[in-house]
Design an enzyme around this catalytic site. Structure first.
Site, PDB file in Angstrom:
ATOM      1  N   ASP A   6       0.672  -1.255   0.015  1.00  0.00           N
ATOM      2  CA  ASP A   6       0.006  -0.127  -0.056  1.00  0.00           C
ATOM      3  C   ASP A   6       0.878   1.323  -0.022  1.00  0.00           C
ATOM      4  O   ASP A   6       2.120   1.276   0.255  1.00  0.00           O
ATOM      5  CB  ASP A   6      -1.018  -0.061   1.394  1.00  0.00           C
ATOM      6  CG  ASP A   6      -1.782   1.099   1.438  1.00  0.00           C
ATOM      7  OD1 ASP A   6      -2.230   1.803   0.243  1.00  0.00           O
ATOM      8  OD2 ASP A   6      -1.921   1.419   2.636  1.00  0.00           O
ATOM      9  N   ASP A   8      -0.337   4.958   0.984  1.00  0.00           N
ATOM     10  CA  ASP A   8      -0.720   5.894   2.105  1.00  0.00           C
ATOM     11  C   ASP A   8      -0.632   5.375   3.352  1.00  0.00           C
ATOM     12  O   ASP A   8      -1.428   4.158   3.414  1.00  0.00           O
ATOM     13  CB  ASP A   8      -2.098   6.589   1.888  1.00  0.00           C
ATOM     14  CG  ASP A   8      -2.086   7.333   0.436  1.00  0.00           C
ATOM     15  OD1 ASP A   8      -1.168   7.911  -0.099  1.00  0.00           O
ATOM     16  OD2 ASP A   8      -3.345   7.340  -0.003  1.00  0.00           O
TER      17      ASP A   8
HETATM   18 MG    MG Z   1      -2.897   3.098   3.685  1.00  0.00          MG
END
Ligand code: MG
Length: 153
Positions: A6, A8
């Site tokens: 991922d 963010d």
């Molecule tokens: Mg995230």
């Protein structure tokens, strides 16, 4: 071995507060609009989380690593800026491994490193979820130690 990572809150330093503050500012500057306009540079200018770049590059050296991020639909610039961020901190080659997808449960693979256990299909991912930020995986150092045992010697 396929590993999804991922962006963010995992590779990029994004505190929810930053997003809220940025939107609050945009709202103030654009009164009366139902949604604030996209904030140019918001995603591109996020700082990497300490240890993320080194450890992701180390994983890339021996595993099939993809970037898996849910786009911020209300900020259409996020689609471009996430791609720019990957080239800025990694290289063009890694941009070919960038997947923007709102349902992470659709992807097939062995591991998903994510700071959320659900919300974008993380709970339906069939591989193992490495919950970044949890007590077991609070830093990239702990993620690296975990994968050290799985890396070919
Ligand atoms: Mg995230």
């Amino acid at each position: 071995m396929i590993i999804y990572i991922d962006m963010d809150g995992v590779m990029c330093q994004l505190r929810l507060n930053d997003l809220k503050l940025a939107y609050k500012k945009a709202r103030k500057e654009n009164p009366g609009k139902p949604f604030p306009p996209p904030i140019p540079g918001f995603f591109e200018n996020l700082k990497p989380i300490p240890g993320a770049i080194d450890t992701v590059n180390w994983l890339r050296a021996w595993a099939d690593v993809y970037v898996l991020s849910a786009p911020s639909v209300r900020n259409p610039l996020s689609y471009t800026e996430k791609r720019l961020w990957i080239e800025k901190y990694f290289d063009l080659k890694f941009c070919y491994k960038l997947i923007l997808c709102p349902n992470k449960g659709l992807l097939r693979g062995d591991f998903l490193i994510d700071d959320h256990k659900s919300g974008k299909g993380q709970d339906r991912f069939e591989g193992r979820l490495i919950h970044f930020g949890s007590s077991d995986f609070s830093t990239w150092q702990s993620v690296r130690e975990y994968f050290q045992n799985l890396a070919p010697h």
